[in-house]
Design an enzyme around this catalytic site. Structure first.
Site, mmCIF file in Angstrom:
data_model
loop_
_atom_site.group_PDB
_atom_site.id
_atom_site.type_symbol
_atom_site.label_atom_id
_atom_site.label_comp_id
_atom_site.label_asym_id
_atom_site.label_seq_id
_atom_site.Cartn_x
_atom_site.Cartn_y
_atom_site.Cartn_z
ATOM 1 N N ASN A 183 0.874 -1.178 0.000
ATOM 2 C CA ASN A 183 0.000 0.000 0.000
ATOM 3 C C ASN A 183 0.909 1.226 0.000
ATOM 4 O O ASN A 183 1.501 1.562 1.022
ATOM 5 C CB ASN A 183 -0.879 -0.048 1.257
ATOM 6 C CG ASN A 183 -1.703 1.216 1.427
ATOM 7 O OD1 ASN A 183 -1.786 2.051 0.516
ATOM 8 N ND2 ASN A 183 -2.319 1.374 2.592
ATOM 9 N N TRP A 184 0.994 1.866 -1.160
ATOM 10 C CA TRP A 184 1.924 2.996 -1.281
ATOM 11 C C TRP A 184 1.365 4.286 -0.686
ATOM 12 O O TRP A 184 2.059 5.290 -0.602
ATOM 13 C CB TRP A 184 2.303 3.219 -2.751
ATOM 14 C CG TRP A 184 3.022 2.060 -3.393
ATOM 15 C CD1 TRP A 184 3.299 0.832 -2.830
ATOM 16 C CD2 TRP A 184 3.543 2.002 -4.717
ATOM 17 N NE1 TRP A 184 3.960 0.032 -3.730
ATOM 18 C CE2 TRP A 184 4.125 0.727 -4.905
ATOM 19 C CE3 TRP A 184 3.581 2.908 -5.791
ATOM 20 C CZ2 TRP A 184 4.737 0.335 -6.097
ATOM 21 C CZ3 TRP A 184 4.190 2.515 -6.982
ATOM 22 C CH2 TRP A 184 4.764 1.247 -7.129
ATOM 23 N N LYS A 185 0.091 4.254 -0.330
ATOM 24 C CA LYS A 185 -0.579 5.426 0.262
ATOM 25 C C LYS A 185 -0.382 6.669 -0.613
ATOM 26 O O LYS A 185 -0.332 6.548 -1.836
ATOM 27 C CB LYS A 185 -0.085 5.654 1.698
ATOM 28 C CG LYS A 185 -0.172 4.389 2.544
ATOM 29 C CD LYS A 185 -0.024 4.651 4.015
ATOM 30 C CE LYS A 185 -0.021 3.329 4.762
ATOM 31 N NZ LYS A 185 -0.057 3.477 6.191
ATOM 32 N N HIS A 235 -9.488 0.900 4.954
ATOM 33 C CA HIS A 235 -8.209 1.082 5.657
ATOM 34 C C HIS A 235 -8.436 2.006 6.860
ATOM 35 O O HIS A 235 -9.263 2.917 6.808
ATOM 36 C CB HIS A 235 -7.175 1.687 4.695
ATOM 37 C CG HIS A 235 -5.791 1.694 5.267
ATOM 38 N ND1 HIS A 235 -5.374 2.653 6.162
ATOM 39 C CD2 HIS A 235 -4.762 0.836 5.106
ATOM 40 C CE1 HIS A 235 -4.122 2.379 6.515
ATOM 41 N NE2 HIS A 235 -3.724 1.285 5.893
ATOM 42 N N GLU A 261 -6.883 4.436 7.959
ATOM 43 C CA GLU A 261 -6.716 5.876 7.690
ATOM 44 C C GLU A 261 -7.977 6.443 7.046
ATOM 45 O O GLU A 261 -8.347 7.592 7.285
ATOM 46 C CB GLU A 261 -5.470 6.101 6.813
ATOM 47 C CG GLU A 261 -4.197 5.892 7.632
ATOM 48 C CD GLU A 261 -3.008 5.381 6.844
ATOM 49 O OE1 GLU A 261 -3.011 5.459 5.606
ATOM 50 O OE2 GLU A 261 -2.055 4.892 7.490
ATOM 51 N N GLU A 266 -5.234 -5.306 10.677
ATOM 52 C CA GLU A 266 -4.227 -4.273 10.891
ATOM 53 C C GLU A 266 -4.495 -3.561 12.212
ATOM 54 O O GLU A 266 -5.302 -2.615 12.260
ATOM 55 C CB GLU A 266 -4.273 -3.254 9.757
ATOM 56 C CG GLU A 266 -4.017 -3.828 8.389
ATOM 57 C CD GLU A 266 -3.473 -2.773 7.442
ATOM 58 O OE1 GLU A 266 -2.340 -2.944 6.983
ATOM 59 O OE2 GLU A 266 -4.150 -1.767 7.202
ATOM 60 N N GLY A 300 2.514 2.048 10.880
ATOM 61 C CA GLY A 300 3.437 3.163 10.723
ATOM 62 C C GLY A 300 4.144 3.562 12.004
ATOM 63 O O GLY A 300 4.772 4.616 12.079
ATOM 64 N N SER A 333 3.526 -2.390 10.420
ATOM 65 C CA SER A 333 4.992 -2.410 10.584
ATOM 66 C C SER A 333 5.607 -3.767 10.239
ATOM 67 O O SER A 333 6.576 -4.186 10.881
ATOM 68 C CB SER A 333 5.387 -1.964 11.991
ATOM 69 O OG SER A 333 4.937 -0.642 12.229
ATOM 70 N N GLY A 378 2.875 -1.161 4.353
ATOM 71 C CA GLY A 378 2.894 0.271 4.088
ATOM 72 C C GLY A 378 4.324 0.744 3.854
ATOM 73 O O GLY A 378 4.867 0.643 2.757
ATOM 74 N N GLY A 379 4.945 1.246 4.912
ATOM 75 C CA GLY A 379 6.279 1.849 4.810
ATOM 76 C C GLY A 379 7.298 1.005 4.065
ATOM 77 O O GLY A 379 8.034 1.505 3.187
HETATM 78 C C1 PEP Z 1 -0.771 0.007 6.297
HETATM 79 O O1 PEP Z 1 -1.011 1.198 6.375
HETATM 80 O O2 PEP Z 1 -1.567 -0.749 5.689
HETATM 81 C C2 PEP Z 1 0.434 -0.504 6.924
HETATM 82 C C3 PEP Z 1 0.491 -1.763 7.260
HETATM 83 O O3 PEP Z 1 1.433 0.396 7.142
HETATM 84 P P1 PEP Z 1 2.893 0.093 7.787
HETATM 85 O O4 PEP Z 1 3.402 -1.164 7.141
HETATM 86 O O5 PEP Z 1 3.717 1.289 7.437
HETATM 87 O O6 PEP Z 1 2.674 -0.072 9.243
#
Ligand code: PEP
Length: 251
Positions: A9-11, A95, A97, A167, A173, A213, A234-235
């Site tokens: 997920n590049w957001k 998600h 967010e 999640e 994050g 994470s 994500g990251g």
């Molecule tokens: C996400 O936002 O779906 C996610 C898992 O982010 P991160 O890996 O950065 O925690």
């Protein structure tokens, strides 16, 4: 036997040029990866360019949201037909967010999930508790409510095209990952809810990703749990090396 699915997920990151640089790196190592299903979810603005580069590879294209409506006066929204046009296969829905900043409720997530399935897009449906929920012992209550609300009315047959992402919001994050035991416990719980909703066969076939994470150093242990069938990243999906290493941990 559930095939693992790792999605990036590049957001709201990557211009077209940056997206192309990243996807070139992924293609070099994952173009013919068959052991794990690999999905990348760039921002809408990069879907066309990334999709063109991925054509003919095993890497699938996903996006990060979708309108619940077909077309018309919905300023700023993107429809299923627009996404299908760009060869999008997966759509991340609900998600945390979107739930937090755009006030998306289970009702809206459910409308979008139904629309996606009706239009042959595969939803990746996100659920997860906040830190306060976990600390007050309400993890299962919150997750069950999100699962039952977001997936209401989905048939056992439709579940074949659904992916759920667990999640925990406190792990997204933040660098704090759920332990593999904590994650496994909730994944097994989610599967038991699905069993209650639509039966054993659909529950057994459902792929449940962990997100929060996840990185190369913790992926192997998380992905070796019996009910963890992949990751939503994500990251660590923003850089080719770290994403490729997570995918390899799933093989
Ligand atoms: C996400 O936002 O779906 C996610 C898992 O982010 P991160 O890996 O950065 O925690």
């Amino acid at each position: 036997m559930r095939k693992k699915i790792i999605a990036g997920n590049w957001k709201m990151n990557k211009t077209v040029a940056e997206a192309l640089a990243l996807v070139d790196g992924l293609k070099a190592e994952l173009a013919s990866c068959m052991d794990v299903e690999v999905v990348v979810c760039p921002p809408f603005t990069a879907l066309k360019s990334v999709g063109d580069v991925l054509a003919g590879t095993q890497i699938k294209l996903g996006c990060q949201n979708m309108s619940s409506e077909d077309d018309g006066a919905y300023t700023g929204e993107i429809s299923h037909a627009m996404l299908r046009d760009l060869s999008v296969k997966y759509v991340i829905l609900g998600h945390s967010e979107r739930r937090e900043y755009y006030k998306e409720t289970d009702f809206w997530v459910n409308k979008k999930v139904k629309k996606a399935l009706e239009k042959n897009l595969r939803p990746i449906v996100c659920v997860g508790e906040k830190l306060a929920d976990r600390e007050s012992g309400n993890t299962e209550k919150v997750v069950e409510e999100q699962i039952r609300g977001s997936l209401a009315g989905i048939t056992a047959e439709q579940f074949e095209n659904v992916v759920v992402a667990y999640e925990p919001v406190w792990a997204i994050g933040t660098g704090k990952t759920a332990t593999s035991e904590q994650a496994q416990e909730v994944h097994a719980f989610i599967r038991s809810i699905i069993r209650d909703m639509v039966g054993e066969k659909a529950a057994k076939g459902l792929r449940i990703q962990y997100g929060g994470s996840m990185k190369a150093s913790n992926a192997k242990e998380l992905l070796s749990q019996p009910d963890i069938d992949g990751g939503l990243i994500g990251g660590a999906a923003l850089e080719a090396r770290s994403f490729v290493d997570i995918v390899k941990a799933g093989i």
